[in-house]
Design a protein around this motif. Structure first.
Motif, PDB file in Angstrom:
ATOM      1  N   GLY A 171       1.064  -1.262   0.349  1.00  7.47           N
ATOM      2  CA  GLY A 171       0.147   0.492  -0.052  1.00  7.47           C
ATOM      3  C   GLY A 171       0.601   0.962  -0.429  1.00  7.47           C
ATOM      4  N   LYS A 172       2.153   1.084   0.192  1.00 11.54           N
ATOM      5  CA  LYS A 172       2.870   2.174   0.241  1.00 11.54           C
ATOM      6  C   LYS A 172       3.398   2.753  -1.308  1.00 11.54           C
ATOM      7  CE  LYS A 172       5.244   4.788   2.990  1.00 11.54           C
ATOM      8  NZ  LYS A 172       5.042   5.697   4.615  1.00 11.54           N
ATOM      9  N   ALA A 173       3.439   4.488  -1.679  1.00  9.86           N
ATOM     10  CA  ALA A 173       3.102   4.318  -2.853  1.00  9.86           C
ATOM     11  C   ALA A 173       4.330   5.727  -2.721  1.00  9.86           C
ATOM     12  CB  ALA A 173       2.068   4.989  -3.247  1.00  9.86           C
ATOM     13  N   GLY A 174       5.207   6.128  -3.706  1.00  5.78           N
ATOM     14  CA  GLY A 174       6.246   7.445  -3.989  1.00  5.78           C
ATOM     15  C   GLY A 174       6.227   7.314  -4.826  1.00  5.78           C
ATOM     16  N   ALA A 175       7.248   8.064  -5.979  1.00  3.09           N
ATOM     17  CA  ALA A 175       8.065   8.553  -6.937  1.00  3.09           C
ATOM     18  C   ALA A 175       9.571   7.594  -6.794  1.00  3.09           C
ATOM     19  CB  ALA A 175       8.162   9.461  -7.353  1.00  3.09           C
ATOM     20  N   ARG A 176      10.311   7.767  -5.545  1.00  3.78           N
ATOM     21  CA  ARG A 176      11.596   7.062  -5.132  1.00  3.78           C
ATOM     22  C   ARG A 176      11.096   5.509  -5.534  1.00  3.78           C
ATOM     23  NH1 ARG A 176      16.064  10.113  -1.329  1.00  3.78           N
ATOM     24  NH2 ARG A 176      16.564   8.607  -2.711  1.00  3.78           N
ATOM     25  N   LEU A 177       9.322   5.173  -4.713  1.00  2.00           N
ATOM     26  CA  LEU A 177      10.167   4.230  -4.133  1.00  2.00           C
ATOM     27  C   LEU A 177       9.625   3.138  -5.629  1.00  2.00           C
ATOM     28  CD1 LEU A 177       7.051   3.254  -1.304  1.00  2.00           C
ATOM     29  CD2 LEU A 177       9.776   2.364  -1.939  1.00  2.00           C
ATOM     30  N   GLN A 178       8.482   3.772  -6.583  1.00  3.17           N
ATOM     31  CA  GLN A 178       8.573   2.984  -7.708  1.00  3.17           C
ATOM     32  C   GLN A 178       9.694   3.220  -8.490  1.00  3.17           C
ATOM     33  OE1 GLN A 178       5.631   1.979  -9.167  1.00  3.17           O
ATOM     34  NE2 GLN A 178       6.914   1.251 -10.213  1.00  3.17           N
ATOM     35  N   GLU A 179      10.982   4.424  -8.417  1.00  2.00           N
ATOM     36  CA  GLU A 179      12.284   4.343  -9.469  1.00  2.00           C
ATOM     37  C   GLU A 179      12.533   3.296  -8.288  1.00  2.00           C
ATOM     38  OE1 GLU A 179      14.594   8.024  -7.917  1.00  2.00           O
ATOM     39  OE2 GLU A 179      13.217   8.575  -9.073  1.00  2.00           O
ATOM     40  N   ILE A 180      12.821   2.278  -7.379  1.00  7.46           N
ATOM     41  CA  ILE A 180      13.488   1.181  -6.732  1.00  7.46           C
ATOM     42  C   ILE A 180      12.967  -0.339  -7.188  1.00  7.46           C
ATOM     43  CG2 ILE A 180      13.672   0.253  -4.887  1.00  7.46           C
ATOM     44  CD1 ILE A 180      14.399   2.392  -2.791  1.00  7.46           C
ATOM     45  N   ILE A 181      11.881   0.186  -7.694  1.00  3.10           N
ATOM     46  CA  ILE A 181      11.076  -1.276  -7.785  1.00  3.10           C
ATOM     47  C   ILE A 181      10.818  -1.441  -9.566  1.00  3.10           C
ATOM     48  CG2 ILE A 181       8.659  -2.156  -8.999  1.00  3.10           C
ATOM     49  CD1 ILE A 181       7.330  -0.247  -5.988  1.00  3.10           C
ATOM     50  N   GLU A 182      11.287  -0.226 -10.287  1.00  4.85           N
ATOM     51  CA  GLU A 182      11.489  -0.218 -11.644  1.00  4.85           C
ATOM     52  C   GLU A 182      13.654  -0.765 -11.600  1.00  4.85           C
ATOM     53  OE1 GLU A 182      10.863   3.336 -13.302  1.00  4.85           O
ATOM     54  OE2 GLU A 182       8.303   2.573 -12.851  1.00  4.85           O
ATOM     55  N   ALA A 183      14.002  -0.164 -10.474  1.00  7.90           N
ATOM     56  CA  ALA A 183      15.657  -0.398 -11.025  1.00  7.90           C
ATOM     57  C   ALA A 183      15.705  -2.159 -10.313  1.00  7.90           C
ATOM     58  CB  ALA A 183      16.559   0.448  -9.547  1.00  7.90           C
ATOM     59  N   ALA A 184      15.183  -2.499  -9.104  1.00 10.81           N
ATOM     60  CA  ALA A 184      14.702  -4.126  -9.610  1.00 10.81           C
ATOM     61  C   ALA A 184      14.157  -4.157 -10.146  1.00 10.81           C
ATOM     62  CB  ALA A 184      14.206  -4.385  -8.334  1.00 10.81           C
ATOM     63  N   ARG A 185      13.334  -4.677 -10.661  1.00 10.40           N
ATOM     64  CA  ARG A 185      13.327  -5.105 -12.165  1.00 10.40           C
ATOM     65  C   ARG A 185      14.236  -5.065 -12.898  1.00 10.40           C
ATOM     66  NH1 ARG A 185       6.753  -3.325 -11.228  1.00 10.40           N
ATOM     67  NH2 ARG A 185       6.316  -5.084  -9.972  1.00 10.40           N
ATOM     68  N   GLU A 186      14.764  -4.422 -13.237  1.00 10.08           N
ATOM     69  CA  GLU A 186      15.677  -4.447 -14.827  1.00 10.08           C
ATOM     70  C   GLU A 186      16.847  -5.073 -14.314  1.00 10.08           C
ATOM     71  OE1 GLU A 186      18.913  -1.108 -16.732  1.00 10.08           O
ATOM     72  OE2 GLU A 186      17.104  -0.195 -16.018  1.00 10.08           O
ATOM     73  N   ALA A 187      17.571  -5.103 -12.859  1.00 11.08           N
ATOM     74  CA  ALA A 187      17.932  -6.027 -12.186  1.00 11.08           C
ATOM     75  C   ALA A 187      18.430  -7.954 -11.911  1.00 11.08           C
ATOM     76  CB  ALA A 187      19.006  -5.010 -10.700  1.00 11.08           C
TER      77      ALA A 187
END
Length: 264
Positions: free
Chosen positions: A51-67
């Motif tokens: 349920g947590k959201a935010g631009a920087r969290l989304q950046e982490i999510i996208e970086a994790a998926r890429e890595a």
């Protein structure tokens, strides 16, 4: 009564965390983002608060998926964080070993590769890795999803074998098998099916990959389709089910027995 039991479990979990903090965990947006930028191979999994959201969290999510780092959306109080820490909705677990890209693992051209399809039990994974090292399977492929993380518990169960293995983590095991086959590997999937070929009647010469499935469901159907041969361990007894770590050890050491016999 149900809420009381849940409250008791939560209290016990909190007490155990405070008494035995998980030293493999890091938390906070800056710490996790920096770990992703620096060396994502050392991250076993990343936890995002439900349920947590935010631009920087989304950046982490996208970086994790890429890595290709495993992502889990959970209640962070359940992952073992110290009481009162400012986690900002994100935490990560550092792996006990550096995880290699598949291409880097294959570049060394190992003769034997062990591939683990969704082994979720920490003890089983550790035992399998211990047997792999003993049998000369120094290259191992695990899945990023539905797989136990390489925590200290796995390292202890492996008797330290993790530190001596080359381990790759892949998102798509079926695709990884296709890559191995394109490089001349024969893929053998271990199954508990009477119609499969006995491992004692199987020729394991040449470059091989051995696939071991999860404790409950075995090798997933799509992964099975990518195997060249399905093999089984003949069991004359009425009980025909082996623990995943025991089955893995038996198959790996049968390949070793054949290799030693052919070279003598």
């Amino acid at each position: 009564m149900t809420s009381q039991r849940a409250s008791t479990r939560s209290f016990e979990q909190k007490r155990k965390t405070e008494e035995n903090p998980d030293e493999s965990l890091i938390w906070g947006i800056n710490a996790v983002a920096e770990a992703l930028r620096g060396n994502p191979r050392r991250l076993s999994e990343i936890f995002i608060e439900k349920g947590k959201a935010g631009a920087r969290l989304q950046e982490i999510i996208e970086a994790a998926r890429e890595a290709e780092v495993r992502l889990r959306f959970v209640e962070l109080e359940r992952v073992g964080l110290p009481s009162g820490c400012r986690h900002q909705g994100v935490a990560a677990r550092q792996a006990e070993a550096e995880l290699l890209p598949l291409a880097e693992l294959l570049a060394a051209e190992p003769e034997r590769i062990l591939l683990l399809d969704s082994i979720q039990d920490l003890g089983n994974l550790g035992s399998i890795l211990r047997s792999a090292l003993a049998a000369g399977f120094s290259s191992v492929v695990i899945t990023s999803e539905r797989s136990a993380p390489l925590t200290g518990a796995v390292t202890r169960a492996s008797a330290g074998a993790v530190a001596h293995l080359r381990i790759s983590r892949v998102v798509n095991l079926a695709e990884a098998l296709r890559q191995l086959k394109s490089q001349g590997y024969w893929i053998y999937g271990a199954v508990a099916e009477a119609e499969a070929q006995s491992m004692y009647q199987t020729d394991f010469s040449g470059k091989i990959g051995i696939v071991i499935g999860s404790e409950g469901k075995g090798i997933r159907p799509l992964v099975q389709k990518c195997c060249d041969h399905l093999i089984t361990i003949p069991m004359p007894g009425a009980f025909n089910s082996l623990n995943a770590s025991v089955a893995a050890a038996l198959v790996m050491f049968e390949t070793v027995r054949q290799a030693q016999r052919s070279s003598s």
